[in-house]
Write a protein that holds these residues in place. Structure first.
Motif, PDB file in Angstrom:
ATOM      1  N   ALA A 359     -12.465   8.093  -9.178  1.00 34.44           N
ATOM      2  CA  ALA A 359     -11.759   7.075  -8.085  1.00 34.44           C
ATOM      3  C   ALA A 359     -10.743   8.332  -8.033  1.00 34.44           C
ATOM      4  O   ALA A 359      -9.867   8.510  -6.386  1.00 34.44           O
ATOM      5  N   ALA A 360      -9.662   8.829  -8.548  1.00 33.88           N
ATOM      6  CA  ALA A 360      -8.491   9.411  -8.687  1.00 33.88           C
ATOM      7  C   ALA A 360      -9.038  10.704  -7.646  1.00 33.88           C
ATOM      8  O   ALA A 360      -8.289  11.164  -6.571  1.00 33.88           O
ATOM      9  N   LYS A 363      -8.939   9.136  -4.277  1.00 31.16           N
ATOM     10  CA  LYS A 363      -8.133   8.346  -3.646  1.00 31.16           C
ATOM     11  C   LYS A 363      -7.673  10.056  -2.500  1.00 31.16           C
ATOM     12  O   LYS A 363      -6.883   9.853  -1.687  1.00 31.16           O
ATOM     13  N   LYS A 364      -7.071  10.895  -4.288  1.00 31.87           N
ATOM     14  CA  LYS A 364      -6.826  12.326  -3.246  1.00 31.87           C
ATOM     15  C   LYS A 364      -7.121  12.816  -2.257  1.00 31.87           C
ATOM     16  O   LYS A 364      -6.352  13.400  -0.921  1.00 31.87           O
ATOM     17  N   VAL A 366      -8.300  11.079   0.344  1.00 32.20           N
ATOM     18  CA  VAL A 366      -8.526  10.200   1.689  1.00 32.20           C
ATOM     19  C   VAL A 366      -7.124  10.155   1.834  1.00 32.20           C
ATOM     20  O   VAL A 366      -6.719   9.652   2.790  1.00 32.20           O
ATOM     21  N   GLN A 367      -5.834  10.362   0.432  1.00 35.77           N
ATOM     22  CA  GLN A 367      -4.464  10.682   1.119  1.00 35.77           C
ATOM     23  C   GLN A 367      -4.577  12.349   2.177  1.00 35.77           C
ATOM     24  O   GLN A 367      -3.500  12.044   2.986  1.00 35.77           O
ATOM     25  N   SER A 797     -13.304   6.553   2.309  1.00 32.30           N
ATOM     26  CA  SER A 797     -12.763   5.513   1.978  1.00 32.30           C
ATOM     27  C   SER A 797     -13.654   4.753   1.443  1.00 32.30           C
ATOM     28  O   SER A 797     -13.679   3.539   0.462  1.00 32.30           O
ATOM     29  N   LEU A 800     -14.758   5.365  -2.118  1.00 32.95           N
ATOM     30  CA  LEU A 800     -13.348   5.240  -3.029  1.00 32.95           C
ATOM     31  C   LEU A 800     -13.624   3.800  -3.304  1.00 32.95           C
ATOM     32  O   LEU A 800     -13.452   3.238  -4.074  1.00 32.95           O
ATOM     33  N   LYS A 801     -14.333   3.267  -2.309  1.00 30.42           N
ATOM     34  CA  LYS A 801     -13.902   1.821  -2.500  1.00 30.42           C
ATOM     35  C   LYS A 801     -14.866   1.800  -3.429  1.00 30.42           C
ATOM     36  O   LYS A 801     -15.057   0.165  -4.542  1.00 30.42           O
ATOM     37  N   GLU A 804     -13.953   1.991  -6.879  1.00 29.42           N
ATOM     38  CA  GLU A 804     -12.467   1.047  -7.557  1.00 29.42           C
ATOM     39  C   GLU A 804     -13.474  -0.253  -8.012  1.00 29.42           C
ATOM     40  O   GLU A 804     -12.666  -0.716  -9.217  1.00 29.42           O
TER      41      GLU A 804
END
Length: 1189
Positions: A359-360, A363-364, A366-367, A797, A800-801, A804
Motif C-alpha cells: 500500500a505504501a 500510495k507514493k 498515486v501521489q 487508485s 491502492l483502495k 487499503e
C-alpha cells in the motif's frame, strides 16, 4: 235586520268622524260629484262585513284604507254600522234580545286589526258567524261583481249560474256544512286510525305484558300463603321440641352427675398406684445416674462433636479436590488455545506487514501521479488563458494592462508628492517666522502654568502627609464606579419595563394651584404587591379591568381630575370615601376551607400586599373572588350552595355561580403583574445603590475637595494655554515638518516603483510576442500527457483502495487475535496460581481429616462399653414405665369421660335454659301459638308431626322461601293497580272508538240528508226562475244532455222566437237581461239581506270614457241591496223604470243606490249627497225632497 246608521272615522276620504244617520228601511240613494266619496260609503259596509279581497274595495292592503295611508297624522280607520234588530224572528242567533246591533271594525297603520260587537272585542270568526247566520257572506265569489261586468252573469258557465241559484235558494249553506262535515269525518277517521295504532303498538302489548306480570304476582301471592303455612308448621315443631327438651333435661343432668362421682373414686385409686411406681423408677434412675450417668453423657457429647467435625472436614476435602481437578482441566484447555493464538498472531503480523508495504508503494505512486497531473493541468489552463505558465493568476494581456495602469498610477502619485513638498516648504517658512514673533507672550503663559503646577504639588504632598492610605482611596474609587454602573443598569431596566407599561401610567395636570398630589394614590396595578408569584395570572383575571382603575381619596378629587386634570384617555376612578365593596364573609371563607381544604381556596385579597389606607379599594377589586389551586376546587367553591362565590384557577379559568365558565388559552397571562413586580424590584435596587453612591461621594468630598479644586484650576489654565496663538503655531509647524519629511521619503519609494513598472511592461510585451508562435503545439502535448497520467492514476487508485481495505481487515483481525492472546495469558497465570494454592489446601485438609477420624474411633469404643452397662438398668425402668403408661391411659380416658359428662351437663343446662327462653320468645313473637298450642301434634290437624316429616317440611320451607325471595325481586307488586288502569284505558279507548264510529255514521247520514234536501230545493226553485220584459221572455234550462244538478243556462226569446245564443243581444239588452235575472232571483226568495252594488261609470265630458263596472253582492237570503250607478249604461226611460220597479216590487228589501241620474235617486225615500271639502268627504241627508244635515 237593516242598516240604521254608519259612522266613519279616518276611512279613505272621511278623515274626521262622519256619521251617516237615518237610513230608510226600504229605498236609499247616494249621489254626488265624481271623487266626492259616494262609493267609499259602500266600501265601508264591505269593510265591516269582513271582506278579504281588498281589490273589490279598490285597495291593495289595509293601510290604503286609512286616510291618505296614514301620511296626514291619522293612523287608524274605524267604521261602525248600527243594524236595526227589532224583528226578532229574523235576528241573528244569540242576539234576539238586542234591539240594535253595532258592529265596529278598526285598523291601525302598522298595528292590529280588531272587531267589536256592541262595544265588546270579538274575534273575526265570531263576526263572520253573525253575518253568515243572516246569509251575508261578503267573501263569496259572487258577492261582488266589478263595474262594467254586470253582463258577466250572462257569460257564466252553467255550474256558476247553478251556484248563484244555490245562493238564492239558501242551499249554498248546505255545501258549506257538507264540506265542514267531510272535514270532521276525516278528523274522526284519523282519530280512529290513531286509536287503532295506539291500541296495536302501545295499549295491547302493555296489557299483555301486565297480564303476564299479574300471573307472576298471583303465583307469588299463593306462594306466600303456602310459605306462611310451612312457617307455622316449623315453628310449632320447634316449640314442641323445645318444651320436650326443657322437661327432660333435669332428670338427665342428675344421672350424669352420679356417674361423675364414680369416675372420681376410680381415678383416685389409680393415682395412688402411679405414685408408688414413680418411687420405684426414681430409685432405679438414681442408682443408674450415680454409677455411670455423667460419664455416658460426656462420652456421647464428645462422639457427636467429633462426628460433626469429621463430616465437615471430609466434605471440605472433597470440595477442594473437585475444585483442583476442574482448575487443572481449564488450565490445559487455555494452554492449548494460547498456542494456537500465538501461531495465528504471527501469521497475521506477516500479512499486515506485506499489505502495508504494498500500500505504501501504491500510495507514493498515486501521489506522484496526482502531483504531475496537477502541474500539467495548471500549465494547460495557463496556456489556454494566454499565460506564460500555469502559476500565474492572470493572462499576459491582463498582466500587461495592469502593469501599464500601475505605471500611470505611479507617475501621478510622483507628481502629487512633488507638488505637496513644494507647498509644505513654503508654508513651513511662513509659520516659522510667525512663531518667532509670539515667543515672548508664550513665555509669560508658561511661567503662570509652572506656578499652578507647584501649588498642585504642594496640595498632593499635604494629602500624602495625612494618615489616609492609598489602597483605601483606590477601594473607594472602585466602589463608586461599581455603584454608578449598577444605578445606570437598573435605571435602564426600569426604563424598558416602564415603556412596556404605558397603559398603567396615570398622567394628569394639577386641576388647581398648589394641588396636593398625595390625594391621588395611583393606578390599582401599581398599588399592590403580589405575595405569591404563582397566582399572578389568577389575580389578573380576578381583577380584570379594575387593575387600571385610579384610586383617589374622595369623590371631589376624582371630579376635579375628570373636569380639569387634562386626562388623555378615559379612566375609572375609585374614591376611597365612597366606594362600596362586598368582600367574601368569614363564614363563606370557613365553608370554602371545609369544602376543599386549607390552602386550596383563598380570597384574592389575601394574596396581595397594600397600604392599610387602601383597604376599601382593594376589597372592591379583589375581595369578592376566590383563587383556587385546582379546577375541582374552583368548581366546588363556585357551585356549592354554602359558598356560591366566583372562583378563578391559577391558570385563569373562571367559574361563576350562575354556571358561566370562562377559560382556554391565556397567552401572556399575568404579564402585567409580573412586569409591575419586576419594575418595583428595579426601583428598589436603584434606591439602594443611589444611597450607597451618596455615602461614597461624601467620603471623597472630605478627602480630595481641595485637590480637585487645584487640579481643576490647573487644567483650565492648560486649556487656555493650548488655545493661545503661539501654541497653535508651534503645533502647526511641527505637523508641517513631519508631513514634509514623510513626503520626501515617499517620493523616493515612488521613483523606484515607477522604474520597476516600466521594466515589467517591456518584459510582458516581449513574452506576448513569443507566446503566440508555439501555443497550439504546447496544448496538444499537454493534453496527451494529462490523459496518460489520468489512466495511470485510475489504475493505481483502484489497486491502492484494494490494498487499503485488505490491510484494514488484516489489522482488525490481528488486533482481535492479540487481544484474545493477552486475555488467555492472564487467565492461564491466574489458574496456575490458583492450582498451587488449592494443592496446598488439599494436603493440609487430608492431614486434618485423618486426625479427626482417629479421635472419633477411640471415643466411640468407650461409649459403646458404657451403653451396655446402662442398658440392663434401662430394661427394669422400662417395665415399670410401661405399667405407668397403662395406668395413665386409663386415668386419661376416665378424665375424658368425666369432662365429657361435665360438658354434657353444661350443655343440657344451657339447652334447658335456651329451650325455656326459646319457648318464651316463640310465644312472644308468634301470638297464634297460645291459641293453637292444643293442636300441636294432634292427628289430622295442620300440625300433625307424624303424617308430615318436620325435617322435610323445614327443607320445603327453606326452598320455597328462596324461590319466593327470587320471585319477589322480579315480581311487580303494583301490577294489579297497573293492570286495572291499563284495562280501564283500553276500555276507554274502545268506548271512544265506538263513539267516533257512531259519529261517523251519523255524519254520513246527515250528508246524505243534506244532499237530498239540496236536490229537492234546487228542483223546486230553478223551474220558477222565469221572467219577462215587454216583448221578451227568459228562462233557465239545464245544459243539453245534462240535469239541473250539472248546471243551468240562460235562454231568451223575442216574441215567440228563442235565441240560440246571447251574443245576438246588444249591450243594453244584455245588461237589462242580467239585471232581470238578479231581480227575479231576489223576488224568488225574499229573505233577510241582499247586497247589490255597482260602481260609477265616468261619462262626464271632462273625463275620458271608462267602461261601466258593476259590483253586486248576490246573496238572495238578505234584504239589503247596494246599487252603485246601475243606470250608467241605460237611457233615461229605463233608469226611471228601474227606480219605480225597485220602489214598487221590493217592499221587503233595503236598497242603497249610488247614482248620478235624477230618474233613479228621485224615487228614493232618503237621499244622501256627498261633497269633497278641503280634502275631506262630507255627507248631507235629504228626506222627501227636503234637505237636512
Amino acid at each position: 235586520m237593516h242598516i240604521k246608521e254608519i259612522c266613519l272615522e279616518g276611512f279613505k276620504s272621511y278623515a274626521t268622524r262622519t256619521v251617516v244617520p237615518g237610513f230608510d228601511p226600504y229605498f236609499n240613494a247616494i249621489t254626488g260629484l265624481n271623487g266626492s266619496g259616494k262609493s267609499n260609503i259602500l266600501d265601508s259596509i264591505c269593510f265591516v262585513l269582513g271582506i278579504t279581497n281588498l281589490q273589490q274595495v279598490r285597495a291593495s292592503n289595509l293601510q290604503e284604507l286609512v286616510y291618505k295611508q296614514g301620511q296626514a297624522g291619522i293612523t287608524k280607520a274605524t267604521v261602525s254600522i248600527v243594524f236595526d234588530n227589532s224583528d226578532r224572528s229574523r235576528s241573528p242567533l244569540g242576539y234576539e234580545d238586542s234591539p240594535e246591533i253595532t258592529v265596529t271594525r278598526q285598523i291601525v297603520v302598522g298595528g292590529r286589526n280588531k272587531y267589536l260587537i256592541n262595544g265588546h272585542l270579538a274575534q273575526p270568526s265570531r263576526v263572520q258567524n253573525l253575518f253568515h247566520s243572516v246569509q251575508l257572506n261578503v267573501n263569496n265569489p259572487h258577492f261582488l261583481i266589478m263595474q262594467g261586468r254586470i253582463t258577466k252573469v250572462l257569460n257564466m258557465k252553467p255550474p256558476e249560474i247553478l251556484s248563484m241559484l244555490e245562493e238564492a235558494a239558501g242551499t249554498r249553506m248546505y255545501e258549506t256544512k257538507k264540506e265542514a262535515a267531510l272535514k270532521t269525518l276525516e278528523k274522526k277517521q284519523s282519530k280512529v286510525d290513531e286509536i287503532d295504532k295506539l291500541l296495536d303498538h302501545e295499549i295491547l302489548p302493555a296489557l299483555e305484558k301486565l297480564r303476564k306480570e299479574r300471573m307472576h304476582y298471583m303465583q307469588w301471592a299463593n306462594g306466600n300463603a303456602e310459605l306462611d303455612r310451612l312457617k307455622r308448621f316449623c315453628i310449632a315443631y320447634e316449640y314442641v321440641q323445645a318444651e320436650k327438651i326443657r322437661d327432660n333435661a333435669v332428670q338427665r343432668v342428675q344421672e350424669i352427675r352420679n356417674k361423675i362421682l364414680e369416675i372420681d373414686d376410680t381415678v383416685g385409686k389409680m393415682h395412688a398406684e402411679m405414685l408408688e411406681m414413680d418411687k420405684q423408677v426414681s430409685d432405679l434412675s438414681a442408682e443408674k445416674e450415680a454409677s455411670m450417668g455423667g460419664e455416658l453423657k460426656l462420652l456421647s457429647d464428645k462422639v457427636d462433636a467429633l462426628s460433626r467435625d469429621l463430616v465437615k472436614e471430609t466434605s471440605v476435602l472433597k470440595n477442594q479436590e473437585d475444585n483442583l481437578r476442574t482448575e487443572k482441566e481449564n488450565a490445559t484447555k487455555i494452554e492449548r488455545s494460547l498456542g494456537e493464538s500465538k501461531l495465528t498472531a504471527e501469521e497475521m503480523a506477516t500479512a499486515v506487514k506485506n499489505a502495508e508495504d504494498g500500500a505504501a508503494d501504491l500510495k507514493k505512486s498515486v501521489q506522484e501521479l496526482s502531483k504531475s497531473l496537477d502541474e500539467h493541468e495548471k500549465e494547460y489552463q495557463g496556456v489556454v488563458a494566454g499565460k506564460s505558465s500555469g502559476n500565474e493568476e492572470k493572462c499576459l494581456e491582463d498582466q500587461l494592462g495592469d502593469a501599464k495602469i500601475a505605471v500611470g498610477r505611479a507617475e501621478t502619485e510622483l507628481k502629487q508628492l512633488q507638488t505637496k513638498i513644494g507647498h509644505c516648504e513654503k508654508e513651513f517658512k511662513e509659520k516659522s517666522s510667525q512663531l518667532l514673533l509670539t515667543r515672548e507672550k508664550a513665555a509669560a503663559v508658561e511661567n503662570e502654568l509652572n506656578v499652578k503646577r507647584k501649588d498642585v504639588e504642594k496640595v498632593k504632598n499635604a494629602l500624602e502627609s495625612l494618615s489616609y492610605e492609598e489602597n483605601v482611596m483606590e477601594a473607594l474609587q472602585k466602589d463608586r464606579t461599581t455603584e454608578l454602573e449598577m444605578v445606570q443598569k437598573f435605571k435602564e431596566e426600569a426604563r424598558i419595563i416602564s415603556s412596556q407599561l404605558a397603559n398603567v401610567e396615570f398622567n394628569y395636570n394639577d386641576p388647581e394651584k398648589n394641588f396636593d398630589r398625595s390625594r391621588v394614590k395611583g393606578v390599582v396595578a401599581k398599588l399592590i404587591k403580589v405575595k405569591d408569584s404563582s397566582a399572578v395570572v389568577a389575580l389578573e383575571v380576578a381583577a380584570g379591568g379594575k387593575l387600571f382603575n385610579v384610586v383617589v381619596d374622595t369623590e371631589n378629587t376624582g371630579k376635579q381630575l375628570l373636569q380639569k386634570g387634562g386626562l388623555r384617555r378615559r379612566v375609572t376612578i375609585i374614591p376611597l370615601n365612597k366606594i362600596q365593596s362586598h368582600p367574601v364573609s368569614q363564614r363563606v371563607q370557613n365553608a370554602a376551607v371545609k369544602l376543599v381544604g386549607k390552602g386550596n381556596a383563598e380570597v384574592a385579597l389575601s394574596l396581595v400586599g397594600y397600604d392599610q389606607e387602601l383597604q376599601s379599594a382593594m376589597e372592591y377589586v379583589f375581595g369578592s373572588t376566590f383563587v383556587c389551586r385546582t379546577t375541582d376546587a374552583a368548581k366546588e367553591v363556585a357551585f356549592n350552595r354554602e359558598t356560591g362565590t366566583p372562583s378563578v384557577t391559577l391558570e385563569g379559568d373562571i367559574f361563576q355561580p350562575s354556571g358561566l365558565l370562562t377559560g382556554g388559552s391565556r397567552k401572556g397571562g399575568g404579564d402585567l403583574l409580573r412586569q409591575l413586580h419586576a419594575l418595583a424590584e428595579a426601583e428598589s435596587k436603584i434606591s439602594f445603590h443611589q444611597r450607597r453612591l451618596s455615602e461614597i461621594d461624601a467620603k471623597f468630598k472630605d478627602l480630595k475637595t481641595q485637590l480637585e479644586l487645584k487640579s481643576h484650576d490647573l487644567s483650565l489654565s492648560e486649556n487656555r494655554a493650548k488655545q493661545n496663538e503661539h501654541h497653535k503655531l508651534s503645533e502647526l509647524v511641527k505637523r508641517i515638518e513631519e508631513e514634509l519629511g514623510e513626503a520626501k521619503s515617499a517620493i523616493k519609494e515612488k521613483k523606484l516603483l515607477y522604474d520597476e513598472c516600466v521594466a515589467k511592461v517591456s518584459y510582458l510585451e516581449k513574452s506576448i510576442h513569443d507566446h503566440a508562435g508555439n501555443r497550439e503545439s504546447r496544448l496538444k502535448d499537454l493534453e496527451k500527457k494529462i490523459k496518460a497520467i489520468k489512466s495511470q492514476m485510475q489504475a493505481a487508485s483502484k489497486n491502492l483502495k484494494g490494498h487499503e481495505s485488505e490491510r484494514e481487515r488484516l489489522v482488525m483481525e490481528m488486533e482481535a487475535v492479540q487481544k484474545e492472546q493477552r486475555s488467555l495469558e492472564s487467565q492461564l497465570a491466574a489458574l496456575k496460581k490458583q492450582i498451587s494454592n488449592i494443592t496446598l489446601e488439599v494436603d493440609s485438609q487430608k492431614t486434618k481429616v485423618s486426625s479427626v477420624k482417629q479421635d472419633h474411633d477411640e471415643v466411640q469404643s468407650e461409649l459403646n462399653i458404657a451403653r451396655r452397662k446402662i442398658k440392663e438398668c434401662d430394661l427394669q425402668i422400662t417395665g415399670i414405665v410401661r405399667k405407668q403408661q397403662g395406668i395413665q391411659h386409663r386415668i386419661s380416658e376416665a378424665n375424658l369421660d368425666r369432662k365429657r359428662m361435665e360438658n354434657e351437663v353444661k350443655r343440657m343446662e344451657m339447652d334447658q335454659k335456651d329451650c325455656s327462653l326459646k319457648v318464651e320468645k316463640l310465644i312472644e313473637k308468634h301470638a297464634w301459638i297460645a291459641s293453637e298450642k292444643q293442636l300441636f301434634g294432634r292427628v289430622g290437624s295442620d300440625y300433625d308431626f307424624e303424617s308430615r316429616d318436620p325435617h322435610k317440611a323445614r327443607e320445603d320451607f327453606e326452598k320455597l322461601q328462596a324461590d319466593q325471595s327470587g320471585l319477589e325481586k322480579r315480581v311487580n307488586k303494583k301490577v294489579m293497580a297497573m293492570f286495572e288502569k291499563a284495562e280501564d284505558e283500553y276500555n276507554d279507548l274502545i268506548s271512544k272508538k265506538n263513539i267516533i264510529e257512531n259519529d261517523k255514521s251519523k255524519i254520513k247520514m246527515v250528508i246524505e240528508e243534506l244532499d237530498e234536501k239540496k236536490k229537492e230545493t234546487l228542483k223546486r226553485f230553478w223551474i220558477y226562475i222565469f221572467y219577462s220584459l215587454p216583448g221578451t221572455m227568459a228562462k233557465l234550462e239545464p245544459p243539453e244532455g245534462g240535469s239541473f244538478l250539472d248546471g243551468l243556462e240562460v235562454r231568451v226569446a223575442f216574441g215567440t222566437v228563442w235565441k240560440q245564443s246571447l251574443s245576438e243581444l246588444s249591450g243594453g239588452q244584455r245588461s237589462l237581461l242580467a239585471l232581470s235575472l238578479i231581480l227575479a232571483l231576489l223576488l224568488l226568495n225574499q229573505l233577510h239581506y241582499t247586497f247589490w252594488t255597482r260602481y260609477v261609470k265616468i261619462s262626464d265630458s271632462s273625463y275620458p270614457h271608462f267602461p261601466v263596472i258593476t259590483t253586486f253582492k248576490f246573496n238572495l237570503q238578505a234584504n239589503l241591496i247596494e246599487i252603485c250607478q246601475v243606470d250608467a249604461a241605460l237611457d233615461l226611460s229605463h233608469t226611471q223604470n228601474i227606480g219605480r220597479m225597485i220602489k214598487t216590487h221590493f217592499p221587503h228589501s233595503q236598497f242603497i243606490v249610488v247614482s248620478l241620474k235624477e230618474g233613479m235617486f228621485n224615487n228614493a225615500n232618503v237621499l244622501f249627497r256627498t261633497k269633497f271639502v278641503d280634502g275631506v268627504s262630507t255627507v248631507q241627508r235629504t228626506v222627501a225632497n227636503k234637505q237636512s244635515k
